[in-house]
Design an enzyme around this catalytic site. Structure first.
Site, PDB file in Angstrom:
ATOM      1  N   GLU A 245      43.209  39.866  46.752  1.00  0.00           N
ATOM      2  CA  GLU A 245      44.085  38.938  46.068  1.00  0.00           C
ATOM      3  C   GLU A 245      45.444  39.125  45.299  1.00  0.00           C
ATOM      4  OE1 GLU A 245      40.120  36.099  44.408  1.00  0.00           O
ATOM      5  OE2 GLU A 245      40.831  37.561  43.082  1.00  0.00           O
TER       6      GLU A 245
ATOM      7  N   CYS B  68      39.441  36.443  36.248  1.00  0.00           N
ATOM      8  CA  CYS B  68      39.629  34.938  36.859  1.00  0.00           C
ATOM      9  C   CYS B  68      40.750  34.133  36.329  1.00  0.00           C
ATOM     10  CB  CYS B  68      38.309  34.299  36.533  1.00  0.00           C
ATOM     11  SG  CYS B  68      36.807  35.224  36.321  1.00  0.00           S
TER      12      CYS B  68
ATOM     13  N   CYS C  35      36.842  38.082  32.181  1.00  0.00           N
ATOM     14  CA  CYS C  35      37.190  36.641  33.070  1.00  0.00           C
ATOM     15  C   CYS C  35      38.409  35.808  32.309  1.00  0.00           C
ATOM     16  CB  CYS C  35      36.175  35.557  33.022  1.00  0.00           C
ATOM     17  SG  CYS C  35      36.247  34.153  33.675  1.00  0.00           S
TER      18      CYS C  35
ATOM     19  N   LYS D  64      44.257  35.609  36.739  1.00  0.00           N
ATOM     20  CA  LYS D  64      44.589  35.871  38.237  1.00  0.00           C
ATOM     21  C   LYS D  64      44.966  34.739  38.947  1.00  0.00           C
ATOM     22  CE  LYS D  64      41.180  35.098  40.517  1.00  0.00           C
ATOM     23  NZ  LYS D  64      39.974  35.885  41.347  1.00  0.00           N
TER      24      LYS D  64
ATOM     25  N   HIS E  41      38.250  10.747  56.188  1.00  0.00           N
ATOM     26  CA  HIS E  41      39.255  10.962  56.871  1.00  0.00           C
ATOM     27  C   HIS E  41      40.443  10.510  56.233  1.00  0.00           C
ATOM     28  CE1 HIS E  41      41.055  11.349  60.690  1.00  0.00           C
ATOM     29  NE2 HIS E  41      41.854  10.070  60.414  1.00  0.00           N
TER      30      HIS E  41
ATOM     31  N   GLU F  60      36.461  17.333  56.705  1.00  0.00           N
ATOM     32  CA  GLU F  60      35.818  16.361  57.585  1.00  0.00           C
ATOM     33  C   GLU F  60      35.262  17.219  58.772  1.00  0.00           C
ATOM     34  OE1 GLU F  60      37.703  13.095  59.927  1.00  0.00           O
ATOM     35  OE2 GLU F  60      39.684  13.908  58.887  1.00  0.00           O
TER      36      GLU F  60
ATOM     37  N   TYR G 114      37.728  41.891  47.039  1.00  0.00           N
ATOM     38  CA  TYR G 114      38.374  40.640  46.497  1.00  0.00           C
ATOM     39  C   TYR G 114      39.415  40.873  45.611  1.00  0.00           C
ATOM     40  CZ  TYR G 114      36.214  39.278  42.232  1.00  0.00           C
ATOM     41  OH  TYR G 114      35.705  39.446  40.851  1.00  0.00           O
TER      42      TYR G 114
HETATM   43  C1  LIG Z   1      40.727  40.895  38.222  1.00  0.00           C
HETATM   44  C2  LIG Z   1      39.607  40.187  38.337  1.00  0.00           C
HETATM   45  C3  LIG Z   1      39.302  38.994  38.709  1.00  0.00           C
HETATM   46  C4  LIG Z   1      38.161  38.405  38.583  1.00  0.00           C
HETATM   47  N1  LIG Z   1      38.112  36.981  39.524  1.00  0.00           N
HETATM   48  C5  LIG Z   1      36.981  36.356  39.498  1.00  0.00           C
HETATM   49  C6  LIG Z   1      36.747  34.884  40.025  1.00  0.00           C
HETATM   50  O1  LIG Z   1      37.790  34.628  40.432  1.00  0.00           O
HETATM   51  N2  LIG Z   1      35.713  34.350  39.735  1.00  0.00           N
HETATM   52  C7  LIG Z   1      34.409  35.059  39.193  1.00  0.00           C
HETATM   53  O2  LIG Z   1      33.471  34.179  38.916  1.00  0.00           O
HETATM   54  N3  LIG Z   1      34.596  36.401  38.637  1.00  0.00           N
HETATM   55  C8  LIG Z   1      35.645  36.971  38.773  1.00  0.00           C
HETATM   56  N4  LIG Z   1      35.886  38.250  37.938  1.00  0.00           N
HETATM   57  C9  LIG Z   1      34.440  38.763  37.490  1.00  0.00           C
HETATM   58  C10 LIG Z   1      34.223  38.186  36.076  1.00  0.00           C
HETATM   59  O3  LIG Z   1      35.487  38.458  35.292  1.00  0.00           O
HETATM   60  C11 LIG Z   1      33.092  38.911  35.520  1.00  0.00           C
HETATM   61  O4  LIG Z   1      31.980  38.747  36.524  1.00  0.00           O
HETATM   62  C12 LIG Z   1      32.871  38.339  34.072  1.00  0.00           C
HETATM   63  O5  LIG Z   1      33.850  38.379  33.248  1.00  0.00           O
HETATM   64  C13 LIG Z   1      31.488  38.994  33.459  1.00  0.00           C
HETATM   65  O6  LIG Z   1      30.946  38.598  32.225  1.00  0.00           O
HETATM   66  P1  LIG Z   1      30.384  39.475  31.250  1.00  0.00           P
HETATM   67  O7  LIG Z   1      30.079  38.779  30.141  1.00  0.00           O
HETATM   68  O8  LIG Z   1      29.176  40.219  31.926  1.00  0.00           O
HETATM   69  O9  LIG Z   1      31.589  40.631  30.846  1.00  0.00           O
HETATM   70  P2  LIG Z   1      32.888  40.589  30.361  1.00  0.00           P
HETATM   71  O10 LIG Z   1      33.609  39.199  30.640  1.00  0.00           O
HETATM   72  O11 LIG Z   1      33.495  41.677  31.053  1.00  0.00           O
HETATM   73  O12 LIG Z   1      32.781  40.760  28.686  1.00  0.00           O
HETATM   74  C14 LIG Z   1      32.239  42.041  28.339  1.00  0.00           C
HETATM   75  C15 LIG Z   1      32.999  42.037  26.995  1.00  0.00           C
HETATM   76  O13 LIG Z   1      32.171  43.144  26.221  1.00  0.00           O
HETATM   77  C16 LIG Z   1      33.261  43.724  25.377  1.00  0.00           C
HETATM   78  N5  LIG Z   1      32.585  45.187  24.955  1.00  0.00           N
HETATM   79  C17 LIG Z   1      32.450  46.105  25.792  1.00  0.00           C
HETATM   80  N6  LIG Z   1      31.840  47.302  25.181  1.00  0.00           N
HETATM   81  C18 LIG Z   1      31.619  46.657  23.829  1.00  0.00           C
HETATM   82  C19 LIG Z   1      31.291  47.256  22.608  1.00  0.00           C
HETATM   83  N7  LIG Z   1      30.263  48.552  22.583  1.00  0.00           N
HETATM   84  N8  LIG Z   1      31.106  46.462  21.527  1.00  0.00           N
HETATM   85  C20 LIG Z   1      31.755  45.259  21.552  1.00  0.00           C
HETATM   86  N9  LIG Z   1      32.423  44.710  22.554  1.00  0.00           N
HETATM   87  C21 LIG Z   1      32.144  45.453  23.757  1.00  0.00           C
HETATM   88  C22 LIG Z   1      34.327  43.929  26.106  1.00  0.00           C
HETATM   89  O14 LIG Z   1      35.557  44.037  25.364  1.00  0.00           O
HETATM   90  C23 LIG Z   1      34.530  42.655  26.849  1.00  0.00           C
HETATM   91  O15 LIG Z   1      35.376  41.742  26.254  1.00  0.00           O
HETATM   92  C24 LIG Z   1      37.048  38.843  38.050  1.00  0.00           C
HETATM   93  C25 LIG Z   1      37.171  40.261  37.685  1.00  0.00           C
HETATM   94  C26 LIG Z   1      38.331  40.733  37.550  1.00  0.00           C
HETATM   95  C27 LIG Z   1      38.360  42.233  37.026  1.00  0.00           C
END
Ligand SMILES: Cc1cc2nc3c(=O)[nH]c(=O)nc-3n(C[C@H](O)[C@H](O)[C@H](O)COP(=O)(O)OP(=O)(O)OC[C@H]3O[C@@H](n4cnc5c(N)ncnc54)[C@H](O)[C@@H]3O)c2cc1C
Length: 462
Positions: A184, A48, A43, A51, A439, A444, A180
């Site tokens: 986007e 997010c 994110c 983006k 308004h 609205e 999306y």
């Molecule tokens: C281009 C794009 C735009 C998006 N826009 C939106 C939006 O507008 N609104 C919205 O709500 N969501 C959006 N999302 C989705 C959102 O980013 C994800 O749903 C959210 O980040 C998920 O959070 P998470 O904690 O599950 O995983 P992540 O945020 O992906 O975090 C996982 C972390 O784990 C780390 N990791 C992985 N494996 C290991 C390991 N073995 N050891 C240590 N670290 C590790 C990774 O490096 C990463 O930093 C977007 C996603 C993308 C790709």
């Protein structure tokens, strides 16, 4: 519990992992978290946040053009991509530091390392070359763009990760995908002056959204100059002698572009981290299988966020983290609630939506009322921009409950957040009707559509 190094070890420092680590530490638990890349996760670092910053950047040409009708003379504008990338980098570095600091400030320990499971209570930290133990383990490793190894020339293609940091803004780009992220980025690149083609194998972009919005957005994007080719896929990508890329599409058409971006889905990060060895159950798509409380098949191992492939949105990952804390540390089993999630597509114009689409409502309810308004928003009167706003409420004809609210137009995402409250509360169309309008606003319209535009009874429009 005292025999372990930590009460909780979190793998993955993204939206879900950081929230869980911070809140557990604030409860006085001994907590550690490992992040292999950058704190903040998808994110903050490549989702997010960057983006949305790029969406803002890409909207300025329309603002400059619209200003003329309001009396402004705007000198010829120019755009510098490296400045945008550098400023974005500064902002995400700031947020990254805050994420890490928040965990440490609450008393947690934050490692910069890849983490792998050794056994149900042991985690190997690759960068530290040591193993630590924990009573509870939370996996929040997120996902990454789905690769496309079957595509000949896939090695020339980029994904959303790389799109944020291109050395140069391409003159022409092809984006494959209809979700999306693809939509986007098509709007971002087009707004920044890139000749943009969106290629999607499906019948219409943005499946799972209301069809009215999908069609209307498609039309508006084409009107702006974005080329959209549905029912099409790329067959191969080849480098031309001058360093550009030729793409052959199904149907025989060829495109020549500077970049090809694949946005064909996302896959969970579950490989090479010891999950199979320890016996954590994975789905066919590689996602971690969890019960309603985000617990895996192993009692002390949990998973939240994108890695579980439920709903892939930041607020959902955070909500799942908070429910995990309630369940695992507060003796208050709490299942995440995935019903009626408001969401936005930051296209241009924007989509904001919550609840059932018209088609889904018709499948579930015998009588559905649709209230629909399509109008030119006031801001486009003097600007002369020929763009309409679309608002739609989908209502259960028998109980009058509002089942879905769908908006296409400026600030639709902001409106979806607020509409999420009455829809979550199960309010009726009558509640909307007795709400005073603000308004003059575009919103609205949501409380002044008194008569249904049409009804659908047992699947038939009447
Ligand atoms: C281009 C794009 C735009 C998006 N826009 C939106 C939006 O507008 N609104 C919205 O709500 N969501 C959006 N999302 C989705 C959102 O980013 C994800 O749903 C959210 O980040 C998920 O959070 P998470 O904690 O599950 O995983 P992540 O945020 O992906 O975090 C996982 C972390 O784990 C780390 N990791 C992985 N494996 C290991 C390991 N073995 N050891 C240590 N670290 C590790 C990774 O490096 C990463 O930093 C977007 C996603 C993308 C790709």
């Amino acid at each position: 519990m005292a025999g372990y190094d930590y009460d909780l070890f979190v793998i993955g420092g993204g939206s879900g992992g950081v929230r869980a680590a911070r809140v557990a530490a604030a409860l006085g638990k001994r907590v550690a978290i490992a992040e292999e890349y950058r704190y903040g996760g998808t994110c903050v670092i490549r989702g997010c946040v960057p983006k949305k910053l790029y969406v803002y950047a890409s909207q300025f040409p329309e603002h400059f053009a619209d200003a003329a009708g309001y009396g402004w003379t705007v000198p010829e504008a120019s755009f510098d991509w490296p400045t945008l990338v550098a400023n974005k980098d500064k902002e995400i570095a700031r947020l990254e530091a805050i994420y890490k600091r928040n965990v440490e400030g609450a008393g947690g320990e934050a490692f910069h390392s890849r983490a792998m499971l050794v056994d149900p209570h042991s985690v190997y930290l690759v960068a530290e070359d040591r193993t630590v133990s924990a009573d509870q383990i939370l996996i929040a490793t997120g996902g990454r763009p789905a690769p496309h190894p079957a595509l000949s020339g896939h090695e020339y293609c980029i994904f959303s990760n790389e799109a944020f940091d291109l050395k140069q803004l391409p003159k022409a780009i092809m984006i494959e995908g209809g979700g999306y992220i693809a939509v986007e980025f098509a709007n971002i690149f087009h707004g920044l002056g890139v000749d943009t083609t969106l290629v999607y194998r499906g019948q219409e972009i943005l499946s799972r959204f209301d069809m009215d919005l999908r069609r209307s957005l498609h039309e508006m994007m084409e009107k702006k100059g974005i080329k959209i080719l549905c029912h099409a896929v790329s067959e191969w990508v080849r480098k031309t002698p001058d360093g550009r890329l030729d793409v052959l599409l199904s149907g025989g058409r060829t495109l020549t572009v500077d970049q090809v971006m694949l946005a064909i889905g996302r896959i969970p990060n579950t490989e090479n981290m010891g999950l199979e060895g320890v016996g954590v159950e994975l789905s066919k798509t590689g996602a971690i299988v969890v019960d309603q409380y985000s617990r895996t098949n192993l009692d002390n191992i949990w998973a939240i966020g994108d890695v579980t492939h439920r709903v892939q949105l930041t607020p959902v990952a955070i909500h799942e983290a908070m429910c995990f804390i309630e369940t695992a540390f507060k003796n208050n089993p709490t299942a995440p609630d995935h019903d009626t999630i408001p969401t936005a597509v930051f296209s241009q114009p924007e989509i904001g939506t919550v609840g059932l689409s018209e088609d889904d409502a018709i499948k579930r309810y015998s009588e559905v009322e649709v209230y629909r308004a399509s109008f030119r928003p006031m801001r486009h009167t003097l600007s002369g921009r020929d763009e309409k706003m679309l608002m739609k409420l989908v209502v259960d004809g028998s109980t009058r409950k509002v089942l879905g609210a769908h908006i296409l137009g400026p600030d639709a995402g902001e409106m979806a957040q607020l509409l999420g409250i009455p829809l979550k509360a199960g309010l009726t169309k009558d509640d909307f009707d007795r709400t005073m309008a603000v308004h003059p606003t575009a919103a609205e319209e949501l409380v002044t559509m008194y008569k249904p535009t049409y009804r659908v009874k047992n699947g038939e429009r009447v």
